[in-house]
Structures are given as C-alpha cells and as structure tokens.
Enzyme design. Structure first.
Site, PDB file in Angstrom:
ATOM      1  N   LEU A   1       0.853  -1.192   0.000  1.00 34.54           N
ATOM      2  CA  LEU A   1       0.000   0.000   0.000  1.00 34.54           C
ATOM      3  C   LEU A   1       0.888   1.241   0.000  1.00 34.54           C
ATOM      4  O   LEU A   1       1.980   1.247   0.566  1.00 34.54           O
ATOM      5  CB  LEU A   1      -0.914  -0.007   1.226  1.00 34.54           C
TER       6      LEU A   1
ATOM      7  N   GLY B   1       1.259  -5.128   1.480  1.00 35.67           N
ATOM      8  CA  GLY B   1       0.234  -5.203   0.433  1.00 35.67           C
ATOM      9  C   GLY B   1       0.725  -5.927  -0.816  1.00 35.67           C
ATOM     10  O   GLY B   1      -0.075  -6.497  -1.570  1.00 35.67           O
TER      11      GLY B   1
ATOM     12  N   ASN C   1       4.672  -7.379   6.830  1.00 35.41           N
ATOM     13  CA  ASN C   1       5.603  -6.751   7.771  1.00 35.41           C
ATOM     14  C   ASN C   1       4.992  -5.559   8.514  1.00 35.41           C
ATOM     15  O   ASN C   1       5.711  -4.742   9.079  1.00 35.41           O
ATOM     16  CB  ASN C   1       6.857  -6.282   7.013  1.00 35.41           C
ATOM     17  N   GLU C   2       3.654  -5.457   8.500  1.00 34.24           N
ATOM     18  CA  GLU C   2       3.004  -4.257   9.054  1.00 34.24           C
ATOM     19  C   GLU C   2       3.487  -3.890  10.453  1.00 34.24           C
ATOM     20  O   GLU C   2       3.664  -2.714  10.768  1.00 34.24           O
ATOM     21  CB  GLU C   2       1.472  -4.448   9.086  1.00 34.24           C
TER      22      GLU C   2
HETATM   23  C1  LIG Z   1      -6.640  -1.264  11.195  1.00 32.59           C
HETATM   24  C2  LIG Z   1      -5.860  -1.143   9.926  1.00 32.59           C
HETATM   25  C3  LIG Z   1      -4.456  -0.754  10.093  1.00 32.59           C
HETATM   26  C4  LIG Z   1      -3.665  -0.377   8.864  1.00 32.59           C
HETATM   27  C5  LIG Z   1      -3.355  -1.489   7.961  1.00 32.59           C
HETATM   28  C6  LIG Z   1      -2.446  -1.059   6.842  1.00 32.59           C
HETATM   29  C7  LIG Z   1      -1.930  -2.209   6.057  1.00 32.59           C
HETATM   30  C8  LIG Z   1      -0.732  -1.788   5.303  1.00 32.59           C
HETATM   31  C9  LIG Z   1      -0.240  -2.450   4.318  1.00 32.59           C
HETATM   32  C10 LIG Z   1       0.940  -1.987   3.557  1.00 32.59           C
HETATM   33  O1  LIG Z   1       1.190  -2.468   2.489  1.00 32.59           O
HETATM   34  S1  LIG Z   1       1.910  -0.730   4.210  1.00 32.59           S
HETATM   35  C11 LIG Z   1       3.322  -0.592   3.119  1.00 32.59           C
HETATM   36  C12 LIG Z   1       4.381  -1.522   3.550  1.00 32.59           C
HETATM   37  N1  LIG Z   1       5.479  -1.478   2.646  1.00 32.59           N
HETATM   38  C13 LIG Z   1       6.737  -1.493   3.037  1.00 32.59           C
HETATM   39  O2  LIG Z   1       7.052  -1.587   4.194  1.00 32.59           O
HETATM   40  C14 LIG Z   1       7.773  -1.365   1.957  1.00 32.59           C
HETATM   41  C15 LIG Z   1       8.617  -0.162   2.136  1.00 32.59           C
HETATM   42  N2  LIG Z   1       9.578  -0.072   1.078  1.00 32.59           N
HETATM   43  C16 LIG Z   1      10.723  -0.774   1.039  1.00 32.59           C
HETATM   44  O3  LIG Z   1      11.031  -1.573   1.871  1.00 32.59           O
HETATM   45  C17 LIG Z   1      11.620  -0.497  -0.130  1.00 32.59           C
HETATM   46  O4  LIG Z   1      11.247   0.717  -0.700  1.00 32.59           O
HETATM   47  C18 LIG Z   1      11.590  -1.605  -1.216  1.00 32.59           C
HETATM   48  C19 LIG Z   1      10.174  -1.910  -1.665  1.00 32.59           C
HETATM   49  C20 LIG Z   1      12.261  -2.874  -0.672  1.00 32.59           C
HETATM   50  C21 LIG Z   1      12.395  -1.094  -2.433  1.00 32.59           C
HETATM   51  O5  LIG Z   1      13.671  -0.698  -2.039  1.00 32.59           O
HETATM   52  P1  LIG Z   1      14.540   0.222  -3.003  1.00 32.59           P
HETATM   53  O6  LIG Z   1      15.856   0.421  -2.328  1.00 32.59           O
HETATM   54  O7  LIG Z   1      14.535  -0.337  -4.363  1.00 32.59           O
HETATM   55  O8  LIG Z   1      13.743   1.588  -3.119  1.00 32.59           O
HETATM   56  P2  LIG Z   1      13.647   2.773  -2.035  1.00 32.59           P
HETATM   57  O9  LIG Z   1      14.753   3.727  -2.266  1.00 32.59           O
HETATM   58  O10 LIG Z   1      13.486   2.222  -0.671  1.00 32.59           O
HETATM   59  O11 LIG Z   1      12.239   3.433  -2.434  1.00 32.59           O
HETATM   60  C22 LIG Z   1      12.124   4.257  -3.596  1.00 32.59           C
HETATM   61  C23 LIG Z   1      11.094   5.322  -3.308  1.00 32.59           C
HETATM   62  O12 LIG Z   1       9.826   4.694  -3.094  1.00 32.59           O
HETATM   63  C24 LIG Z   1       9.311   5.097  -1.813  1.00 32.59           C
HETATM   64  N3  LIG Z   1       8.502   3.996  -1.261  1.00 32.59           N
HETATM   65  C25 LIG Z   1       8.915   2.774  -0.961  1.00 32.59           C
HETATM   66  N4  LIG Z   1       7.901   2.021  -0.515  1.00 32.59           N
HETATM   67  C26 LIG Z   1       6.808   2.814  -0.533  1.00 32.59           C
HETATM   68  C27 LIG Z   1       5.441   2.620  -0.185  1.00 32.59           C
HETATM   69  N5  LIG Z   1       4.972   1.446   0.269  1.00 32.59           N
HETATM   70  N6  LIG Z   1       4.604   3.647  -0.312  1.00 32.59           N
HETATM   71  C28 LIG Z   1       5.029   4.852  -0.774  1.00 32.59           C
HETATM   72  N7  LIG Z   1       6.331   5.098  -1.127  1.00 32.59           N
HETATM   73  C29 LIG Z   1       7.195   4.092  -1.010  1.00 32.59           C
HETATM   74  C30 LIG Z   1      10.541   5.396  -0.995  1.00 32.59           C
HETATM   75  O13 LIG Z   1      10.218   6.218   0.110  1.00 32.59           O
HETATM   76  C31 LIG Z   1      11.415   6.096  -2.012  1.00 32.59           C
HETATM   77  O14 LIG Z   1      10.884   7.411  -2.171  1.00 32.59           O
HETATM   78  P3  LIG Z   1      11.866   8.642  -2.471  1.00 32.59           P
HETATM   79  O15 LIG Z   1      12.820   8.739  -1.310  1.00 32.59           O
HETATM   80  O16 LIG Z   1      12.554   8.321  -3.772  1.00 32.59           O
HETATM   81  O17 LIG Z   1      10.963   9.836  -2.556  1.00 32.59           O
END
Ligand SMILES: CCCCCCC/C=C/C(=O)SCCNC(=O)CCNC(=O)[C@H](O)C(C)(C)COP(=O)(O)OP(=O)(O)OC[C@H]1O[C@@H](n2cnc3c(N)ncnc32)[C@H](O)[C@@H]1OP(=O)(O)O
Length: 286
Positions: free
Chosen positions: A92, A137, A161-162
């Site tokens: 997400l 997600g 990993n939430e």
């Molecule tokens: C009662 C209900 C409660 C709430 C429930 C909510 C359920 C939530 C579900 C979810 O899915 S939450 C999202 C969880 N995701 C993560 O933890 C992943 C986070 N990201 C990473 O670990 C890494 O980015 C990656 C996917 C392994 C990729 O690594 P890489 O080194 O290739 O890229 P980065 O430099 O880290 O990222 C580039 C750029 O993208 C941004 N970004 C990364 N993930 C997200 C995301 N999920 N959403 C929005 N943006 C994301 C990251 O910040 C970088 O941004 P900039 O610095 O370039 O602006």
C-alpha cells in the site's frame, strides 16, 4: 464523488484504449499503471515506478483491468507480475495513509477492500510471478493468487511486515495468511513482521515454488497450463468453497472495517510511526 467520476472516466478511457490496441493486432490493453497482455495466457503487469506502491490511482486501474478480464469469457487465467525491476510491489502507498484527511483514508481503504475482494474471489486462475520484493500489500496481492512462483534472489523478500511499521495488519490480511501458512506460523510472522527470503517463504508455504530468476515467467506459464487443464466449473466451485467464508467475513463488516481503519490511521501515534518509517526509507538512500 470526484473519485467515482474519475473511475468512470478511467473505465471509459481504458476500454477505448483496449479497443484501439486490439485493432492493431496486439492483444493487449493498458492504462498508465497496469499493462495487460491477452495473447496466450493473460499477463497483468504492474508498472507504477519506482516501487509499484498501490496508490489510489494504481488500485483503481488494477481493479478496472481485473473487471475487464473477468468480463471477457475467453480469459480463464491471469499471471500477475511486475514491470519494475527488482520489485513486485512495495504494498500500500504509505503516502495515501500519511498526512491526509479522514475522508481520504476512508476512500482509500474502500478501494483496497474492493481490489482484495475481486482478486481473492476471482473466478479466473491467478498465478503470481513474484519477480521482486513483496512486502505487506505486495504480499497480499500474491496471497490472493492460486499459485505463487518466486524468483530465487535473496535480495527479494516477502511477508506481512506491518508490525515493523507500527501498524497492524487487518483481520482479513490475517485470515488469508492463516489460510495459507497455518495459525502458528502466521501468529509468529505477523507479530515479528517477518520478511521471508525466497527459501524461507517456500519452507513456510508463503510461496509454492522458487525458481531461478530468469525462469519465473516460463514457470508461471507452465503452472498456468496445468491449471487450465482442470474444468472451470469444478475448479471454480472448489475455489469458492475454500475462500467464501474468508471473503464473507469482510463483506459483512466492510463499513465497520473502513471506520476502524480511518480512526486507527488518523491517530497521532500511528501518524508518527508512519512518519518515522518514511524517514527511515529516505535515510536508507543516504
Ligand atoms: C486497522 C488497519 C491498520 C492499517 C493497515 C495497513 C496495512 C498496510 C499495508 C501496507 O502495504 S503498508 C506498506 C508496507 N510497505 C513497506 O514496508 C515497503 C517499504 N519499502 C521498502 O522496503 C523499499 O522501498 C523496497 C520496496 C524494498 C524497495 O527498495 P529500493 O531500495 O529499491 O527503493 P527505495 O529507495 O526504498 O524506495 C524508492 C522510493 O519509493 C518510496 N517507497 C517505498 N515504498 C513505498 C510505499 N509502500 N509507499 C510509498 N512510497 C514508497 C521510498 O520512500 C522512495 O521514495 P523517495 O525517497 O525516492 O521519494
């Protein structure tokens, strides 16, 4: 209201584009963030760089593409994969859950629910070709599929990993995890927010097969061929029998789940956790 109008526009634009490309002979349709090829086994590719985060636009386009495939009776199965190198989906979009207002959170969550219900209860055969990192997600998308093939690259991890973000996976994420890997493994992995390597994911049952990276797509295609050999009616009724109770559990309390998400995510403490996590992601780049 504005979002509903945007969705109608996208649907319309999507079908126009779909017709034009079909006339060109390339059996494919696309919108900005999802590309669908319908030549041979249908393949749906997420392309929302840099990390295929599921923004509201991406969720909407994904749902519309799925709806179109469901409506095409010649399509019996779809391979779900990514066009972003090294990333299946980062899950997400954190920016949809941080610093917005309650109405936005509610709208976003409704669309997350919608996509999940469509994917999880799809009559089509869904096979995921997991060609990159797949946290939260992203893992949810894969878990909705009937079969998961993952690339054997230790840099790619998968899992819900939430808890590492200071948030809690909702009950329907949890239900699907339990259905897939069993109660004990899910209990441990959810609390720890475990991100499994491909080998660990295979061992615990998060994925069904791990193959060399260059074989992920060919393996997904051969899995699809095997599944396509099963009569649709018996496979679909069986899938429905296995998944209906889990889907119904959300359907009967969708509104309450939206309220719960909205009030949880709006809390100052949760917003602070998300802020810290986003900062950590930034710092990682250094
Ligand atoms: C009662 C209900 C409660 C709430 C429930 C909510 C359920 C939530 C579900 C979810 O899915 S939450 C999202 C969880 N995701 C993560 O933890 C992943 C986070 N990201 C990473 O670990 C890494 O980015 C990656 C996917 C392994 C990729 O690594 P890489 O080194 O290739 O890229 P980065 O430099 O880290 O990222 C580039 C750029 O993208 C941004 N970004 C990364 N993930 C997200 C995301 N999920 N959403 C929005 N943006 C994301 C990251 O910040 C970088 O941004 P900039 O610095 O370039 O602006």
């Amino acid at each position: 209201m504005a979002l509903a109008a945007a969705r109608r526009l996208l649907l319309h634009a999507g079908s126009r584009l779909g017709r034009r490309e079909a006339v060109d002979g390339a059996r494919r349709f696309a919108n900005k963030r999802v590309l669908v090829e319908t030549e041979g086994p249908a393949v749906m590719k997420l392309r929302n760089p840099p990390v295929n985060s599921l923004s509201l636009e991406c969720l909407t386009e994904f749902t519309i593409s799925l709806e179109k495939l469901e409506n095409d009776k010649s399509i019996r199965g779809v391979i779900l994969t990514s066009e972003c190198p090294g990333i299946f989906s980062a899950g997400l979009d954190l920016l949809e859950m941080y610093g917005r207002n309650p109405a936005h959170y509610a709208e976003y969550w409704k669309n997350v629910q919608e996509l999940w219900l469509r994917l999880y209860t799809s009559n089509m055969i869904l096979v995921s070709a997991i060609n990159g990192a797949s946290p939260a997600g992203g893992c949810l998308l894969a878990l909705c599929c009937d079969y998961r093939v993952m690339a054997d690259n230790p840099k790619y991890t998968i899992g819900l990993n939430e808890s590492l973000l200071g948030i809690v996976a909702p009950f329907w994420f949890k239900d699907m995890y339990v259905n897939t890997i069993g109660h004990r493994e899910a209990e441990r992995a959810l609390q720890l927010g475990t991100l499994f390597s491909p080998a660990e994911a295979l061992k615990v049952g998060v994925v069904d097969e791990v193959v060399p990276e260059d074989q992920v797509h060919s393996k997904a295609r051969s899995v699809m061929t095997k599944w396509l050999a099963i009569p649709d009616h018996s496979r679909q009724l069986t899938k429905n029998m296995m998944r209906k109770a889990t889907a119904d559990n959300l359907i009967k309390q969708r509104e309450a789940d939206i309220q719960n998400f909205t009030s949880f995510i709006s809390k100052d403490s949760i917003q602070k956790s998300l802020h810290m996590y986003l900062e950590k992601l930034k710092q990682k780049k250094g």
